[in-house]
Design a protein around this motif. Structure first.
Motif, PDB file in Angstrom:
ATOM      1  N   ASP A   8      -1.943  -6.302  -4.035  1.00 19.62           N
ATOM      2  CA  ASP A   8      -1.417  -5.148  -3.319  1.00 19.62           C
ATOM      3  C   ASP A   8      -2.391  -4.692  -2.240  1.00 19.62           C
ATOM      4  OD1 ASP A   8      -3.459  -3.762  -4.609  1.00 19.62           O
ATOM      5  OD2 ASP A   8      -2.142  -2.985  -6.158  1.00 19.62           O
ATOM      6  N   ASP A  22       8.895  -8.426   0.581  1.00 20.21           N
ATOM      7  CA  ASP A  22       9.295  -7.381   1.523  1.00 20.21           C
ATOM      8  C   ASP A  22       8.552  -7.582   2.847  1.00 20.21           C
ATOM      9  OD1 ASP A  22       9.869  -5.137   2.956  1.00 20.21           O
ATOM     10  OD2 ASP A  22       9.328  -3.706   1.398  1.00 20.21           O
ATOM     11  N   TRP A  62       6.183  -4.790   3.824  1.00 17.46           N
ATOM     12  CA  TRP A  62       4.945  -4.723   3.057  1.00 17.46           C
ATOM     13  C   TRP A  62       3.954  -5.778   3.536  1.00 17.46           C
ATOM     14  CZ3 TRP A  62       2.769  -1.011   0.897  1.00 17.46           C
ATOM     15  CH2 TRP A  62       1.792  -1.158  -0.085  1.00 17.46           C
TER      16      TRP A  62
END
Length: 376
Positions: free
Chosen positions: A87, A121, A124
């Motif tokens: 992330d 995504d 993202w």
């Protein structure tokens, strides 16, 4: 031992300046060995070291395959940063761990797309790739090699590119199929590791001034999409670097453009040449700090930099028929007025003429009564 009174000459050769390595990437991603701390750059000089340190590739990571691709394509040194997750927070922490590392000049993060392909995504991915570009731009001494989205068609990769801007990065399309992956028929992975190896190979063979393009990709079986000339006609003007398969010539890197909107930073090799010059200045000019800010210091700086740029000119890194056409260095009273000297500043004016790649080779064929004439 001198036997008679007099003046004797003794020549002392100065120590050579530190050699500046280029084509050294940092790879950020997920790997198995919990014994290696996260966010701790680990140097690797051979693919076998990855296996020894980190074990088998993780099923949700591309890191091992891109590192192997780097060494397959001529890379000799890289750094690996184990992230705790895929992330933005983990990526930001990994990038922060690289800030003090001065031996790298490339950054790759293949594992920002480790989700199941249908769940990735694009927004993202854009956020994380923008974070990498911002990291490189802020430090000014490294260049990002970015991957296109997996299974992207032309419209999707164009949309991805339009959301990315930066002088210190380039985007490559499409993904590549390699052998020895988790699937017997081959495995599609991001191309950044193989591209980083091409950068290193081109730097070693010719120099950082040479565009890392028209180079064969080793260890690649196929491309996710086989692009045509017509399709590249759409992508090249948008600064999307294509990977192409040519019959009888292999799979090659067929583009060398950055993501910059500035014409002066259009080409990867031009941006990396100035980036390398900046790294050299930071590494080798530190010894003039705190010297008296006078004409002797200015002359020493001019002499030192002139010798460095002349060496670049001799290597073919700067264009021009003579050194005066290739570069100039100015450090004198004009660049250093009293008000500037009073606050401890030393200003140096440098101009370089970089070699621009021959991206378009135009040949004119003239037919006349005397026959056919070819001119370029």
């Amino acid at each position: 031992m001198y036997k008679a009174p007099g003046v004797y000459k003794k020549y002392i050769l100065s120590e050579p300046k530190v050699r500046l390595p280029t084509g050294v990437p940092a790879f950020l991603g997920l790997c198995e060995n919990a014994g290696i701390a996260v966010n701790q750059p680990q140097p690797l000089t051979h693919w076998s070291e990855f296996e020894q340190l980190f074990g088998e590739p993780l099923p949700n990571s591309y890191l091992a395959y891109v590192v192997r691709g780097f060494f397959q394509n001529g890379g000799s040194l890289c750094y690996l940063v184990r992230l705790k997750d895929a992330d933005l927070n983990a990526l930001s922490e990994g990038l922060a761990a690289l800030e003090t590392l001065k031996t790298i000049d490339l950054v790759c993060a293949p594992d920002i797309m480790v989700e199941p392909l249908e769940k990735i995504d694009p927004n993202w991915v854009r956020v994380m790739q923008s974070a990498i570009l911002n990291h490189c731009s802020r430090l000014g001494d490294r260049f990002a090699i970015l991957d296109s989205l997996p299974r992207a068609n032309l419209e999707q990769v164009q949309a991805q590119r339009q959301r990315l801007t930066g002088d210190y990065g380039a985007l490559y399309y499409p993904w590549i199929r390699i052998a020895n992956g988790p699937q017997e028929s081959g495995y599609f992975v991001p191309p950044c590791g193989h591209i980083a190896g091409v950068y290193a190979r081109s730097d070693e063979r010719i120099g950082v001034h040479k565009a890392p393009a028209h180079e064969i990709l080793e260890g690649v079986l196929d491309l996710e999409i086989t692009l045509t000339n017509t399709q590249q006609d759409e992508l090249n003007p948008e600064n999307i670097n294509c990977l192409r398969a040519f019959p009888g010539r292999g799979i090659r890197v067929w583009g060398a453009r950055t993501l910059s909107l500035k014409p002066e930073w259009l080409y990867v090799n031009v941006r990396r040449l100035f980036l390398t010059v900046g790294r050299w200045l930071e590494m080798n000019m530190a010894d003039v700090v705190f010297e008296p800010n006078d004409t002797r210091l200015w002359a020493n700086i001019e002499r030192e930099l002139t010798a460095y740029f002349y060496d670049l000119f001799q290597q073919g890194m700067l264009k021009g028929r003579s050194p005066t056409e290739a570069f100039y260095v100015k450090c004198d009273e004009e660049t250093n007025p009293p008000e500037s000297r009073d606050v401890g500043n030393v200003a140096i004016e440098i101009a370089l003429a970089p070699v621009v790649p021959g991206e378009f080779i135009i040949v004119q064929i003239i037919q006349s009564a005397n026959g056919i004439t070819i001119t370029d």
